[in-house]
Every structure is written in structure tokens, then in C-alpha cells.
Scaffold this motif. Structure first.
Motif, PDB file in Angstrom:
ATOM      1  N   LEU A  40       0.723  -1.649  -0.242  1.00 16.00           N
ATOM      2  CA  LEU A  40      -0.345  -0.380  -0.119  1.00 16.00           C
ATOM      3  C   LEU A  40       1.165   1.038  -0.312  1.00 16.00           C
ATOM      4  CD1 LEU A  40      -2.779   1.711  -0.157  1.00 16.00           C
ATOM      5  CD2 LEU A  40      -2.530   0.936   2.232  1.00 16.00           C
ATOM      6  N   CYS A  41       2.183   1.181   0.868  1.00 17.58           N
ATOM      7  CA  CYS A  41       2.770   2.393   1.081  1.00 17.58           C
ATOM      8  C   CYS A  41       3.391   2.491  -0.673  1.00 17.58           C
ATOM      9  CB  CYS A  41       3.773   2.294   1.896  1.00 17.58           C
ATOM     10  SG  CYS A  41       3.216   2.584   3.845  1.00 17.58           S
ATOM     11  N   TRP A  42       3.295   1.933  -1.101  1.00 15.74           N
ATOM     12  CA  TRP A  42       4.673   1.595  -2.904  1.00 15.74           C
ATOM     13  C   TRP A  42       3.469   1.821  -3.795  1.00 15.74           C
ATOM     14  CZ3 TRP A  42       3.383  -0.536  -7.535  1.00 15.74           C
ATOM     15  CH2 TRP A  42       4.314  -0.083  -8.588  1.00 15.74           C
ATOM     16  N   ALA A  43       2.000   1.511  -3.071  1.00 16.08           N
ATOM     17  CA  ALA A  43       1.301   1.985  -4.545  1.00 16.08           C
ATOM     18  C   ALA A  43       1.006   3.616  -4.017  1.00 16.08           C
ATOM     19  CB  ALA A  43      -0.101   1.351  -4.195  1.00 16.08           C
ATOM     20  N   ALA A  44       0.955   3.909  -2.999  1.00 12.98           N
ATOM     21  CA  ALA A  44       0.262   5.322  -2.584  1.00 12.98           C
ATOM     22  C   ALA A  44       1.393   6.202  -3.136  1.00 12.98           C
ATOM     23  CB  ALA A  44       0.411   5.381  -0.938  1.00 12.98           C
ATOM     24  N   ALA A  45       2.546   5.852  -2.827  1.00 12.21           N
ATOM     25  CA  ALA A  45       4.075   6.637  -3.202  1.00 12.21           C
ATOM     26  C   ALA A  45       3.448   7.120  -4.184  1.00 12.21           C
ATOM     27  CB  ALA A  45       5.347   6.129  -2.506  1.00 12.21           C
ATOM     28  N   TRP A  46       3.743   5.747  -5.262  1.00 20.56           N
ATOM     29  CA  TRP A  46       3.491   6.739  -6.022  1.00 20.56           C
ATOM     30  C   TRP A  46       1.896   7.268  -7.257  1.00 20.56           C
ATOM     31  CZ3 TRP A  46       0.040   4.249 -10.610  1.00 20.56           C
ATOM     32  CH2 TRP A  46       0.508   4.101 -11.662  1.00 20.56           C
ATOM     33  N   GLN A  47       1.601   7.196  -6.686  1.00 20.41           N
ATOM     34  CA  GLN A  47      -0.295   7.949  -7.005  1.00 20.41           C
ATOM     35  C   GLN A  47       0.516   9.012  -6.435  1.00 20.41           C
ATOM     36  OE1 GLN A  47      -2.643   7.982  -8.394  1.00 20.41           O
ATOM     37  NE2 GLN A  47      -3.283   5.502  -8.895  1.00 20.41           N
ATOM     38  N   GLN A  48       0.683   9.384  -5.301  1.00 19.13           N
ATOM     39  CA  GLN A  48       1.179  11.145  -4.962  1.00 19.13           C
ATOM     40  C   GLN A  48       2.827  11.481  -5.960  1.00 19.13           C
ATOM     41  OE1 GLN A  48       0.507  12.582  -2.333  1.00 19.13           O
ATOM     42  NE2 GLN A  48       0.878  13.953  -3.321  1.00 19.13           N
ATOM     43  N   GLY A 120     -13.301   3.772 -11.407  1.00 21.21           N
ATOM     44  CA  GLY A 120     -11.847   4.514 -11.747  1.00 21.21           C
ATOM     45  C   GLY A 120     -10.856   4.769 -11.566  1.00 21.21           C
ATOM     46  N   GLU A 121     -10.143   5.297 -12.200  1.00 19.40           N
ATOM     47  CA  GLU A 121      -8.677   5.454 -11.683  1.00 19.40           C
ATOM     48  C   GLU A 121      -9.180   6.986 -10.474  1.00 19.40           C
ATOM     49  OE1 GLU A 121      -4.770   8.883 -13.213  1.00 19.40           O
ATOM     50  OE2 GLU A 121      -5.989   7.956 -14.767  1.00 19.40           O
ATOM     51  N   ALA A 122      -9.454   8.277 -10.577  1.00 18.88           N
ATOM     52  CA  ALA A 122     -10.168   8.617  -9.529  1.00 18.88           C
ATOM     53  C   ALA A 122     -10.345   8.181  -8.463  1.00 18.88           C
ATOM     54  CB  ALA A 122     -10.628  10.249 -10.264  1.00 18.88           C
ATOM     55  N   SER A 123     -10.837   7.148  -8.314  1.00 14.12           N
ATOM     56  CA  SER A 123     -11.264   6.367  -7.592  1.00 14.12           C
ATOM     57  C   SER A 123     -10.562   5.709  -6.920  1.00 14.12           C
ATOM     58  CB  SER A 123     -12.573   5.160  -7.756  1.00 14.12           C
ATOM     59  OG  SER A 123     -13.881   5.920  -7.849  1.00 14.12           O
ATOM     60  N   LEU A 124      -9.189   5.163  -7.747  1.00 15.03           N
ATOM     61  CA  LEU A 124      -7.939   3.539  -6.976  1.00 15.03           C
ATOM     62  C   LEU A 124      -7.193   5.306  -6.124  1.00 15.03           C
ATOM     63  CD1 LEU A 124      -6.995   1.687  -6.452  1.00 15.03           C
ATOM     64  CD2 LEU A 124      -6.055   1.734  -8.477  1.00 15.03           C
ATOM     65  N   GLN A 125      -7.048   6.987  -7.145  1.00 13.95           N
ATOM     66  CA  GLN A 125      -6.667   7.501  -6.655  1.00 13.95           C
ATOM     67  C   GLN A 125      -6.491   7.894  -5.190  1.00 13.95           C
ATOM     68  OE1 GLN A 125      -5.950  11.480  -8.237  1.00 13.95           O
ATOM     69  NE2 GLN A 125      -3.737  10.714  -8.411  1.00 13.95           N
ATOM     70  N   ALA A 126      -7.992   8.153  -5.316  1.00 16.05           N
ATOM     71  CA  ALA A 126      -9.115   8.957  -3.572  1.00 16.05           C
ATOM     72  C   ALA A 126      -8.432   7.913  -3.070  1.00 16.05           C
ATOM     73  CB  ALA A 126     -10.245   9.231  -3.616  1.00 16.05           C
ATOM     74  N   THR A 127      -8.406   6.718  -2.782  1.00 13.42           N
ATOM     75  CA  THR A 127      -8.302   5.499  -1.768  1.00 13.42           C
ATOM     76  C   THR A 127      -7.056   5.492  -1.512  1.00 13.42           C
ATOM     77  OG1 THR A 127     -11.082   4.184  -2.695  1.00 13.42           O
ATOM     78  CG2 THR A 127      -9.522   3.147  -1.385  1.00 13.42           C
ATOM     79  N   LEU A 128      -6.176   5.201  -2.102  1.00 14.69           N
ATOM     80  CA  LEU A 128      -5.224   4.579  -2.219  1.00 14.69           C
ATOM     81  C   LEU A 128      -4.717   6.309  -1.515  1.00 14.69           C
ATOM     82  CD1 LEU A 128      -3.306   3.236  -4.668  1.00 14.69           C
ATOM     83  CD2 LEU A 128      -3.704   2.132  -2.884  1.00 14.69           C
ATOM     84  N   LEU A 129      -4.861   7.258  -1.265  1.00  9.85           N
ATOM     85  CA  LEU A 129      -3.763   8.453  -0.897  1.00  9.85           C
ATOM     86  C   LEU A 129      -5.105   8.708   0.193  1.00  9.85           C
ATOM     87  CD1 LEU A 129      -3.368  10.617  -4.305  1.00  9.85           C
ATOM     88  CD2 LEU A 129      -1.645   9.522  -2.890  1.00  9.85           C
ATOM     89  N   GLY A 130      -5.681   8.411   0.605  1.00 13.90           N
ATOM     90  CA  GLY A 130      -6.992   9.042   2.072  1.00 13.90           C
ATOM     91  C   GLY A 130      -6.062   7.450   2.582  1.00 13.90           C
ATOM     92  N   LEU A 131      -5.948   6.627   2.896  1.00 13.71           N
ATOM     93  CA  LEU A 131      -5.576   5.854   3.195  1.00 13.71           C
ATOM     94  C   LEU A 131      -3.818   5.551   3.388  1.00 13.71           C
ATOM     95  CD1 LEU A 131      -6.480   2.015   1.778  1.00 13.71           C
ATOM     96  CD2 LEU A 131      -6.940   2.941   3.887  1.00 13.71           C
ATOM     97  N   ALA A 132      -3.272   6.165   2.989  1.00 10.95           N
ATOM     98  CA  ALA A 132      -2.025   6.853   3.121  1.00 10.95           C
ATOM     99  C   ALA A 132      -1.431   8.326   4.113  1.00 10.95           C
ATOM    100  CB  ALA A 132      -0.843   6.928   2.562  1.00 10.95           C
TER     101      ALA A 132
END
Length: 526
Positions: A40-48, A120-132
Motif C-alpha cells: 500500500l505504501c508503495w502504491a500510494a507513493a506512486w500515486q502521490q 475508475g482511476e480517480a476512485s483508486l487514487q482517492a482510496t490509496l492517497l486517503g489511506l496513506a
């Protein structure tokens, strides 16, 4: 592709799970959590990183979003696929309002129910960044056993794959029964976070908890086979005996944050929860969502509730400036990088399937900037107005007046409300047209005539147009009705059953259809 790679990475704990001895259960849980959290940290960093790059070049990013939108277009307007010029796009596609856009898309036929999630992409981004962001602000929330969901729906816009969906959760996997979810949360006194689909749903949970507290305590005392919990049942009874205010922290002393998904019409529920059951707790929403998708990202749990970044990727968002001092459109739409701090705008979303530029009716104010993109707060919804004599009383004006009136009702706390034109319920026969107002309250069981009259007085103080029409006798006084517990839950269920019901369920303040208004009328107790 990202989710596929991460899912493969997470197969190691699953392989261990298939052949482990029983003594390894606790070790496996810790291993699974570490692997899931690392991924999760890796994916969130990539999204950030992607978010930082896209917001630094917001104009270019929106051009790319428009190109993708046009590429996926269907129907008679797909001739614009080859063009990414903003002016051409605006000239060929006039603005439509949400209700008009639905009629055009459906061809006059009822729309099928919309999906209850945005994959969609925005939903995945919101979830990953929100969790981080949540973990950064509250490091122990996502630790094993730190979080419980108490509603069937989740506040996270994107459903994460195994084992992410169990990250920190004590809630049984796959369970949709609200009672089972609540019981599991009540059995876990060490919770750090409480999750619910929306604030209105969480409000229902606490009302049910108070109404059925003894029944729940008995179920907890019985416990699972071989594991009764009489002490926890006694703690539940003691917490309930001390009243509503601060109940959540008495039940879960380590609780830090409440996570719900922000959507239209949730402000009153958040205010009621924060003042009563969840007093002293922070509220966090990972995104601002509307029927068109995830529109805003929440990256700052420690900041005041309700600040969202409008990202420049999909879906394609425009901002319609509003005239100062009014809620009328002023000029053509602007892109995100052109937004001005302090100004109010209506959100415009383009439907990529039919290329409809839809005015959502959601009004936001720009309060800051993140690189080249605006940070906004929600102000009101333009479509939530009543006009029996051309007065156009908006949601924000009416809510202000109602808030003042309820503040003068001793012991009362507003939980929810809706209003309707008297002609819809045929209640103005023999009298001047007026507003019919339905309220749900905590702390007040009956409304006196003096209390009812205070709303009309507050409306006159808030709206000069309303006061003028009341003085002339063109409008009658607003009629206030107190509804019983569960009335607004029944209304939300009726709304969810409607064709094209959006997710998350936006709670309307103005009811324009008689069957919906009658849902509340049948539940009037005073």
C-alpha cells in the motif's frame, strides 16, 4: 496493471496460509499485514508522485483528460474525438443541467440504476492517497484490529483486493448485516477508527444502538461459543446509561477518527454526530463524491473537515463562475488552473459516454491552491431551492434560518430535515401557498406552536424576499412537522430504489415528488 502486480506480490502470504500449522496463525496475521501495508505504501507513493506531476502542469493534464474523454465518446457527438481544443469542445457541447442531461441520455425512458461504486482511476487514487494520509495523521489506525466498519457500505470509493480490505479491520469479511458489524465493533474496545458509508448512515447506527442497547448487551454477554464477554456487556450498559454525548469515546476510549464518504446533504449528520455521539473526534472523508464520480481528493485529515483538492485527471472537470452576491452564472467555464482564490464556482462534469457537459449544481469556494490546482470547500447545491411565489429560497438560506430556529428550541439538536412546496402535498387548499418542513430532532419530543412560529420568523430575518411575500400575504407561514426515528432512513431507502439512484446517496433537502414527501408525512409525530 498496478493492481495485478500488487496482487501477485501479495500471493506469498496466501501460499503460507494454505500449509501453515495452527501455531502460526498470529505470525501469519502479522506477516500478511506487513506485506499488505508495504504494498500500500508503495502504491500510494506512486500515486502521490503522479498527482504532484499532474497538478504542477494542470493545463496539460486537463488536455490529456479531455483527450481520453473524447476518445471514449459514443453516440452522435463522437465526431469530436479528433479534437482536443477547449474552445471547440465548449462551442460544440452546450452546458446542460443534471436533470436535463439524464432525460437526454435516457431518451425519455427511466434510467437503469447506476453502479454503487466508481471503479475508475480517480476512485483508486482517492482510496490509496486517503489511506496513506490517514495513516500519516493517525499511525495506529491501520494496525491490526484498529478499525471497524459499522455499515454495509464502505467510505472508500474503490474496493481494494485481498488482503488490503482487511488492513486493520476487525469487521467480518463479506458481512453486510449491520447488526453483525456493530456487534463485532462493540466487542473490540481498542478501536482507533470507526468507518461508515456516509455520516447519515452512521447516525442511524448510533440511534439504533441507543434504541436496542440492552439487546446488544445481551448478545455480547453471550459472546461466541466458548468466549462469553460479560465485562464488555457491562461496559456497554454503563456507557449507554451516561447518555448520548461522548458515547463513542466511552465505548472505545482509544478512538481517534471517524471515516465517512462526503456527499451532498451530509453536513447536518456530521454536525449532529460531532456535537453528540462522536464529540471530541475528528471526521475524515477520503473524497468528495457526486453521481458523476469522485470529484475531490482529501489529503489532509488533520485540517478542518471538508477541504478537497480538485485533480486535473479524469473525470474532466470545469468550473462555472458565479456572479458575486448571486448564484447565477457569470462567464463561460474556466479550467482548474484558472480558478481564483475566494471565488465561488459551480462544478461542471463531462460524461465521457455521451459527451454531456453537465452542471452538477454543486457550488464550491476556492480556499487554497495545491501546485496549480484549487483546494475547495463545498458551499451549497443550486438545485435545492423552493419557489412558491418566485422567491427562490436556496438550501443555504433555509439551512441558516432553520439552524437559528432550532437553536431557540430548548434541548433540541437537529438531525435531519427536508422541505416541500405545499402544493405537492395539496396542503395549501384554502390558504396561501407555503413551505412544509419535516425535521428529525434529538432531545425534543413535541413542538409547541411557539417553537413552530420561530422558523417563520427566522426565515423572514434571513430572506428579505420571503419577508416581503409574507407581509403581503402572498405566502403563508412555514409549517413545521416533527417526524419519528427512522423516517429519514425510510426516505433514503425510497430514494435508493429509484431508477438512476446515485452513489453515494445525496440526501435531497427539497422533495419534488409526492410519494417521497409522503414517506415523511406518514411518520409525523408532532
Amino acid at each position: 496493471m498496478l493492481l495485478l502486480l500488487l496482487s501477485l506480490l501479495l500471493l506469498l502470504p496466501l501460499a503460507v496460509l494454505l500449509w501453515r500449522p495452527r501455531s502460526w496463525d498470529a505470525r501469519l496475521v502479522r506477516l500478511q499485514h506487513r506485506v499488505a501495508w508495504g504494498a500500500l505504501c508503495w502504491a500510494a507513493a506512486w500515486q502521490q508522485k503522479r498527482l504532484a506531476q499532474s497538478t504542477l502542469h494542470a493545463g496539460q493534464s486537463q488536455q490529456q483528460a479531455l483527450r481520453r474523454c473524447l476518445h471514449g465518446a459514443q453516440g452522435p457527438r463522437c465526431t469530436l474525438r479528433g479534437s482536443t481544443d477547449i474552445s471547440t469542445f465548449r462551442n460544440h457541447l452546450p452546458l446542460t443541467k443534471a436533470s436535463q442531461a439524464q432525460e437526454e441520455e435516457s431518451g425519455g425512458q427511466p434510467l437503469p440504476p447506476t453502479s454503487n461504486r466508481y471503479h475508475g482511476e480517480a476512485s483508486l487514487q482517492a482510496t490509496l492517497l486517503g489511506l496513506a494520509a490517514l495513516n500519516k495523521a493517525y499511525p495506529e489506525v491501520l494496525a491490526p484490529g484498529g478499525t471497524a466498519r459499522v455499515t454495509a457500505s464502505s467510505p472508500w470509493p474503490y474496493p481494494l483486493p485481498w488482503p488490503w480490505h482487511d488492513l486493520g479491520q476487525v469487521s467480518p469479511t463479506g458481512t453486510k448485516d449491520p447488526r453483525v458489524l456493530l456487534l463485532e465493533a462493540l466487542r473490540s474496545p481498542g478501536l482507533r477508527a470507526l468507518e461508515a458509508g456516509t455520516a447519515a448512515e452512521l447516525l442511524d447506527v448510533f440511534l439504533d444502538l441507543e434504541a436496542h442497547g440492552e439487546e446488544l448487551a445481551e448478545a455480547i454477554a453471550a459472546g461466541n461459543p466458548g468466549a462469553p464477554l460479560p465485562r464488555r456487556a457491562a461496559e456497554l450498559r454503563e456507557a449507554l446509561e451516561q447518555g448520548t454525548r461522548g458515547l463513542a469515546l466511552r465505548l472505545w476510549p482509544k478512538l481517534q477518527v471517524v471515516v465517512t464518504l462526503d456527499a451532498g446533504g451530509q453536513a447536518e449528520a456530521v454536525a449532529a454526530l460531532g456535537a453528540l455521539w462522536c464529540q471530541g473526534l475528528t471526521f475524515f472523508s477520503p473524497a468528495y463524491a457526486a453521481s458523476g464520480g469522485v470529484l475531490g481528493l482529501s489529503l489532509w485529515p488533520e485540517q478542518p473537515h471538508g477541504l478537497y483538492l480538485l485533480p486535473p485527471g479524469a473525470p474532466f472537470i470545469e468550473l462555472l463562475p458565479l456572479k458575486e452576491g448571486t448564484r447565477e452564472e457569470a462567464t463561460p467555464t474556466v479550467l482548474l488552473a484558472e480558478a481564483q482564490k475566494g471565488k465561488e464556482y459551480e462544478l461542471v462534469l463531462t460524461n465521457h459516454a455521451s459527451l454531456t457537459r453537465c452542471r452538477l449544481g454543486d457550488v464550491v469556494q476556492v480556499v487554497g491552491v495545491y501546485n496549480q490546482c484549487p483546494v475547495v470547500k463545498f458551499i451549497c447545491r443550486l438545485g435545492q431551492t423552493l419557489s412558491v411565489r418566485g422567491e427562490d429560497t436556496g438550501e443555504d438560506v433555509f439551512s441558516e434560518a432553520l439552524g437559528r430556529a432550532v437553536g431557540q428550541w430548548p434541548g433540541a439538536k437537529l438531525l435531519d430535515h427536508s422541505w416541500v412546496e405545499s402544493t405537492i402535498l395539496d396542503s395549501s387548499e384554502g390558504s396561501a401557498p407555503h413551505y412544509e418542513v419535516f425535521v428529525a430532532l434529538k432531545g425534543l419530543r413535541n413542538l409547541s406552536e411557539e417553537n413552530r412560529d420561530k422558523l417563520d420568523h427566522c426565515l423572514q430575518e434571513t430572506s428579505t424576499r420571503y419577508k416581503y411575500l409574507r407581509f403581503r400575504g402572498s405566502m403563508g407561514p412555514a409549517q413545521v412537522h416533527l417526524v419519528g426515528q427512522g423516517a429519514f432512513r425510510e426516505l433514503r431507502a425510497a430514494l435508493a430504489a429509484c431508477p438512476s439512484a446515485p452513489f453515494p446517496p445525496e440526501m435531497p433537502r427539497v422533495l419534488r415528488h409526492r410519494p417521497l414527501a409522503q414517506c415523511l408525512q406518514r411518520r409525523v409525530v408532532s
